[in-house]
Design a protein around this motif. Sequence first.
Motif, mmCIF file in Angstrom:
data_model
loop_
_atom_site.group_PDB
_atom_site.id
_atom_site.type_symbol
_atom_site.label_atom_id
_atom_site.label_comp_id
_atom_site.label_asym_id
_atom_site.label_seq_id
_atom_site.Cartn_x
_atom_site.Cartn_y
_atom_site.Cartn_z
ATOM 1 N N ALA A 296 -6.912 -1.714 -14.887
ATOM 2 C CA ALA A 296 -5.913 -1.675 -16.015
ATOM 3 C C ALA A 296 -6.551 -0.797 -17.286
ATOM 4 C CB ALA A 296 -5.315 -3.064 -16.349
ATOM 5 N N SER A 297 -7.888 -0.674 -17.150
ATOM 6 C CA SER A 297 -8.653 -0.111 -18.243
ATOM 7 C C SER A 297 -8.412 1.344 -18.469
ATOM 8 C CB SER A 297 -10.041 -0.595 -18.067
ATOM 9 O OG SER A 297 -10.705 0.067 -17.054
ATOM 10 N N PRO A 298 -8.919 2.066 -19.449
ATOM 11 C CA PRO A 298 -9.097 3.194 -19.539
ATOM 12 C C PRO A 298 -9.823 3.985 -18.768
ATOM 13 C CG PRO A 298 -8.658 2.376 -21.893
ATOM 14 C CD PRO A 298 -8.890 1.257 -20.614
ATOM 15 N N GLU A 299 -10.987 3.314 -18.335
ATOM 16 C CA GLU A 299 -11.885 3.797 -17.554
ATOM 17 C C GLU A 299 -11.592 4.118 -16.262
ATOM 18 O OE1 GLU A 299 -13.761 2.043 -21.045
ATOM 19 O OE2 GLU A 299 -12.468 1.369 -19.629
ATOM 20 N N ALA A 300 -10.553 3.565 -15.650
ATOM 21 C CA ALA A 300 -9.938 3.600 -14.503
ATOM 22 C C ALA A 300 -8.895 4.719 -14.307
ATOM 23 C CB ALA A 300 -9.387 2.152 -13.887
ATOM 24 N N GLY A 301 -8.647 5.336 -15.341
ATOM 25 C CA GLY A 301 -7.415 5.976 -15.669
ATOM 26 C C GLY A 301 -7.342 7.225 -14.321
ATOM 27 N N TYR A 302 -8.388 7.625 -13.568
ATOM 28 C CA TYR A 302 -8.355 8.661 -12.483
ATOM 29 C C TYR A 302 -8.397 7.941 -11.329
ATOM 30 C CZ TYR A 302 -8.962 13.208 -10.987
ATOM 31 O OH TYR A 302 -8.965 14.664 -10.380
ATOM 32 N N ILE A 303 -8.065 6.515 -11.093
ATOM 33 C CA ILE A 303 -7.992 5.803 -9.862
ATOM 34 C C ILE A 303 -6.553 5.478 -9.642
ATOM 35 C CG2 ILE A 303 -8.664 3.864 -8.600
ATOM 36 C CD1 ILE A 303 -11.052 3.514 -10.483
ATOM 37 N N SER A 304 -6.016 6.073 -8.504
ATOM 38 C CA SER A 304 -4.421 5.853 -8.322
ATOM 39 C C SER A 304 -4.264 5.823 -6.584
ATOM 40 C CB SER A 304 -3.391 6.673 -9.101
ATOM 41 O OG SER A 304 -2.358 5.999 -9.196
ATOM 42 N N GLY A 305 -3.502 5.053 -6.262
ATOM 43 C CA GLY A 305 -3.267 4.860 -4.713
ATOM 44 C C GLY A 305 -4.244 4.389 -3.927
ATOM 45 N N VAL B 244 0.903 -1.188 0.119
ATOM 46 C CA VAL B 244 -0.166 -0.097 0.009
ATOM 47 C C VAL B 244 0.744 1.110 0.089
ATOM 48 C CG1 VAL B 244 -1.864 1.262 1.228
ATOM 49 C CG2 VAL B 244 -1.680 -1.287 1.194
ATOM 50 N N GLY B 245 1.892 1.255 0.925
ATOM 51 C CA GLY B 245 2.983 2.314 0.912
ATOM 52 C C GLY B 245 3.561 2.641 -0.512
ATOM 53 N N LEU B 246 3.942 1.421 -0.956
ATOM 54 C CA LEU B 246 4.615 1.513 -2.347
ATOM 55 C C LEU B 246 3.697 2.076 -3.162
ATOM 56 C CD1 LEU B 246 7.138 0.395 -3.921
ATOM 57 C CD2 LEU B 246 5.986 -1.747 -4.334
ATOM 58 N N ALA B 247 2.360 1.627 -3.360
ATOM 59 C CA ALA B 247 1.699 2.156 -4.463
ATOM 60 C C ALA B 247 1.455 3.438 -4.356
ATOM 61 C CB ALA B 247 0.279 1.375 -4.650
ATOM 62 N N ARG B 248 1.229 4.047 -2.973
ATOM 63 C CA ARG B 248 0.820 5.386 -2.821
ATOM 64 C C ARG B 248 2.018 6.379 -2.991
ATOM 65 N NH1 ARG B 248 -3.756 4.467 1.956
ATOM 66 N NH2 ARG B 248 -5.261 3.666 0.463
ATOM 67 N N ILE C 294 4.384 5.777 -5.202
ATOM 68 C CA ILE C 294 4.669 5.494 -6.700
ATOM 69 C C ILE C 294 3.483 6.678 -7.317
ATOM 70 C CG2 ILE C 294 4.430 4.198 -8.798
ATOM 71 C CD1 ILE C 294 5.441 2.176 -7.458
ATOM 72 N N THR C 295 2.310 6.722 -6.816
ATOM 73 C CA THR C 295 1.463 7.523 -7.449
ATOM 74 C C THR C 295 1.538 9.001 -7.156
ATOM 75 O OG1 THR C 295 -0.609 6.078 -6.882
ATOM 76 C CG2 THR C 295 -1.083 8.212 -6.910
ATOM 77 N N ARG C 296 2.342 9.373 -6.012
ATOM 78 C CA ARG C 296 2.841 10.633 -5.896
ATOM 79 C C ARG C 296 3.976 11.189 -6.829
ATOM 80 N NH1 ARG C 296 -0.940 13.030 -2.285
ATOM 81 N NH2 ARG C 296 -1.368 11.794 -0.391
ATOM 82 N N GLU C 297 4.656 10.175 -6.948
ATOM 83 C CA GLU C 297 5.780 10.466 -7.849
ATOM 84 C C GLU C 297 5.797 10.273 -9.217
ATOM 85 O OE1 GLU C 297 10.298 8.482 -8.342
ATOM 86 O OE2 GLU C 297 9.291 8.156 -6.621
ATOM 87 N N LEU C 298 4.818 9.672 -9.722
ATOM 88 C CA LEU C 298 4.697 9.315 -11.087
ATOM 89 C C LEU C 298 3.191 9.605 -11.711
ATOM 90 C CD1 LEU C 298 6.563 6.088 -11.917
ATOM 91 C CD2 LEU C 298 7.518 8.245 -11.896
ATOM 92 N N GLY C 299 2.441 10.001 -10.889
ATOM 93 C CA GLY C 299 0.921 10.372 -11.376
ATOM 94 C C GLY C 299 0.863 11.393 -12.294
ATOM 95 N N LYS C 300 1.795 12.273 -12.414
ATOM 96 C CA LYS C 300 1.556 13.289 -13.440
ATOM 97 C C LYS C 300 1.884 12.977 -14.822
ATOM 98 C CE LYS C 300 1.897 17.399 -10.266
ATOM 99 N NZ LYS C 300 2.678 18.561 -9.996
ATOM 100 N N ARG C 301 2.657 11.734 -14.684
ATOM 101 C CA ARG C 301 3.071 11.071 -16.004
ATOM 102 C C ARG C 301 2.353 10.205 -16.668
ATOM 103 N NH1 ARG C 301 8.749 11.702 -16.427
ATOM 104 N NH2 ARG C 301 9.329 13.282 -15.131
ATOM 105 N N ASN C 302 0.970 10.060 -16.116
ATOM 106 C CA ASN C 302 -0.169 9.206 -16.523
ATOM 107 C C ASN C 302 0.150 7.759 -16.313
ATOM 108 O OD1 ASN C 302 -2.749 8.715 -17.910
ATOM 109 N ND2 ASN C 302 -2.198 8.427 -19.699
#
Length: 241
Positions: free
Chosen positions: A219-228, A155-159, A161-169
Amino acid sequence: MTEPTTSPRNVLVTGGNRGIGAAIAQAFLDADDNVAITSRDGSGPEGAIAIAADVTDSASVDAAFGEAEEKLGGPVEIVVANAGITKDTLLMRMTDEEFDQVLDTNLAGAFRCARRASKGMLKLKRGRLIFISSVVGLYGAPGQANYASSKAGLVGLARSITRELGKRNITANVVAPGFIDTDMTRSLPEAQQQQYLAAVPAGRFAQPDEVAEVVRFIASPEAGYISGAVIPVDGGLGMGH
């Protein structure tokens, strides 16, 4: 607005030769994606590119991704870190080796895969990192201090990564299955199975494909705004934990 997608996509599933991992690989195959899986012995489901790899070894992970990229014809844009082991024993009896081995496979192995995958994803300017955790990661279980720690760490790893790479899609999410109907579960004594079932509000074990379909959605395009996010697939067992 959903993001555009190219089909088929290049997918890599670690530990994709049996159980939940094989079901996840099959779900992507059914969606006409290009799928590679890793396993220690190099076996895998029909239709997938099977690669022998050890997620506790950075050189092996790097070589596996290199082989996958070559055979898939480009960078991997969806990685499902599913490889995992258990070495259950009570806290007082748990050795340093039993703790370290589980963390090295389940948590550090996922980190090694994410680190290697990020290179191709940054070039593509898109990517999905999906970590297969467990209800035990946040719920806890006696005799599983090592396993629960490793799964909570995802969970900490995913979150991070989200903070670090979220702006890179690039998104990073955690799917946390509960009790799943696999060979491992079926091998448990009947009394233990009934004890587990009694704790699950849904009153049944999940099928592996029920986890696989959630992974495919993330993993789908519809979930593009779900992260962390941590998405439980546990029949209500964890109640949001």
